[in-house]
Design a protein around this motif. Sequence first.
Motif, mmCIF file in Angstrom:
data_model
loop_
_atom_site.group_PDB
_atom_site.id
_atom_site.type_symbol
_atom_site.label_atom_id
_atom_site.label_comp_id
_atom_site.label_asym_id
_atom_site.label_seq_id
_atom_site.Cartn_x
_atom_site.Cartn_y
_atom_site.Cartn_z
ATOM 1 N N ILE A 76 -1.476 -5.605 3.884
ATOM 2 C CA ILE A 76 -0.861 -4.842 5.366
ATOM 3 C C ILE A 76 -1.844 -3.878 6.313
ATOM 4 O O ILE A 76 -1.607 -3.516 7.799
ATOM 5 C CB ILE A 76 -0.197 -3.583 4.809
ATOM 6 C CG1 ILE A 76 0.899 -4.227 3.804
ATOM 7 C CG2 ILE A 76 0.346 -2.690 5.283
ATOM 8 C CD1 ILE A 76 2.388 -3.421 2.723
ATOM 9 N N ALA A 77 -2.757 -3.697 5.633
ATOM 10 C CA ALA A 77 -3.923 -3.261 6.993
ATOM 11 C C ALA A 77 -4.837 -4.008 8.326
ATOM 12 O O ALA A 77 -4.645 -3.022 9.274
ATOM 13 C CB ALA A 77 -5.135 -2.789 6.275
ATOM 14 N N VAL A 78 -4.481 -5.164 7.829
ATOM 15 C CA VAL A 78 -4.883 -6.029 8.709
ATOM 16 C C VAL A 78 -3.627 -6.168 9.561
ATOM 17 O O VAL A 78 -4.031 -6.212 10.790
ATOM 18 C CB VAL A 78 -5.668 -7.187 7.776
ATOM 19 C CG1 VAL A 78 -5.602 -8.672 8.910
ATOM 20 C CG2 VAL A 78 -7.154 -6.623 7.000
ATOM 21 N N LEU A 114 3.498 -0.774 6.008
ATOM 22 C CA LEU A 114 3.933 -0.530 4.675
ATOM 23 C C LEU A 114 5.439 -0.479 4.429
ATOM 24 O O LEU A 114 6.128 -1.096 3.353
ATOM 25 C CB LEU A 114 3.452 0.657 3.635
ATOM 26 C CG LEU A 114 3.495 0.976 2.058
ATOM 27 C CD1 LEU A 114 3.254 -0.662 1.625
ATOM 28 C CD2 LEU A 114 3.188 2.418 2.096
ATOM 29 N N ALA A 115 6.064 0.366 4.617
ATOM 30 C CA ALA A 115 7.501 0.732 5.472
ATOM 31 C C ALA A 115 8.569 -0.767 5.230
ATOM 32 O O ALA A 115 9.858 -0.816 4.753
ATOM 33 C CB ALA A 115 7.980 1.146 5.571
ATOM 34 N N MET A 135 8.262 -1.069 -5.760
ATOM 35 C CA MET A 135 8.074 -0.032 -4.718
ATOM 36 C C MET A 135 6.709 0.704 -4.600
ATOM 37 O O MET A 135 6.106 0.743 -5.328
ATOM 38 C CB MET A 135 9.194 1.613 -4.873
ATOM 39 C CG MET A 135 9.469 2.239 -3.492
ATOM 40 S SD MET A 135 9.562 2.054 -2.214
ATOM 41 C CE MET A 135 11.518 1.730 -2.612
ATOM 42 N N ALA A 136 6.883 0.875 -3.298
ATOM 43 C CA ALA A 136 5.533 1.281 -2.870
ATOM 44 C C ALA A 136 5.262 1.882 -1.198
ATOM 45 O O ALA A 136 6.433 1.712 -0.822
ATOM 46 C CB ALA A 136 4.524 -0.297 -2.450
ATOM 47 N N GLU A 140 -0.886 6.419 10.638
ATOM 48 C CA GLU A 140 0.794 5.879 10.643
ATOM 49 C C GLU A 140 1.286 4.617 10.912
ATOM 50 O O GLU A 140 2.006 3.546 10.527
ATOM 51 C CB GLU A 140 1.401 7.115 12.591
ATOM 52 C CG GLU A 140 2.440 6.467 12.918
ATOM 53 C CD GLU A 140 3.501 6.811 11.451
ATOM 54 O OE1 GLU A 140 4.590 6.435 11.664
ATOM 55 O OE2 GLU A 140 3.540 7.871 10.336
ATOM 56 N N GLY A 141 -0.199 3.873 11.462
ATOM 57 C CA GLY A 141 -0.046 2.127 11.604
ATOM 58 C C GLY A 141 0.333 1.661 10.382
ATOM 59 O O GLY A 141 1.185 0.796 9.789
#
Length: 153
Positions: A14-16, A108-109, A120-121, A102-103
């Motif tokens: 997700i971060a990538v 993640l959402a 859920m995360a 925020e990105g």
Amino acid sequence: MSTIPAALDALVAIAVRAWPDVQVLDGGPTTEVRDDVIAIGYSGSPEESDVRSTLTREQLDMQPDLERYDVMCMASAWRGDAYRDGLPDARTTRLRAFELVEGFRRELAEDSRLGGAVMMARMSTLDMVADQTQAGPVCTIRFIVHVDAFTEA
């Protein structure tokens, strides 16, 4: 089996996806860190755990266990050459650090089940530290991703 390994892999992905041009670390830094960095599964302190987990049984069923855990993460921005009005520009680094968080939160959402690995995360808390170093201003935001999941059989 715990869902923690799969969740960590998904959070790194997700971060990538959120920041393909930013250095994303799976755990803490072991090499040179770039100006902007996101670390997943890293508290920033050897005295603190990187993941905290609690297992409970649900209803009368002995399996599966409800697994709730917090994944420690951080985003950091450094601007050694950022100056405004002759002073180190802490505002620019602060805004960039929050932009990184925020990105990640937006991405993640979009995948709050981490590809189906968990129920859920979600981001639950954050704290910020801004420093004026001799090398320039740095802003680091530690944030927690809270996860609810059932252990895998």
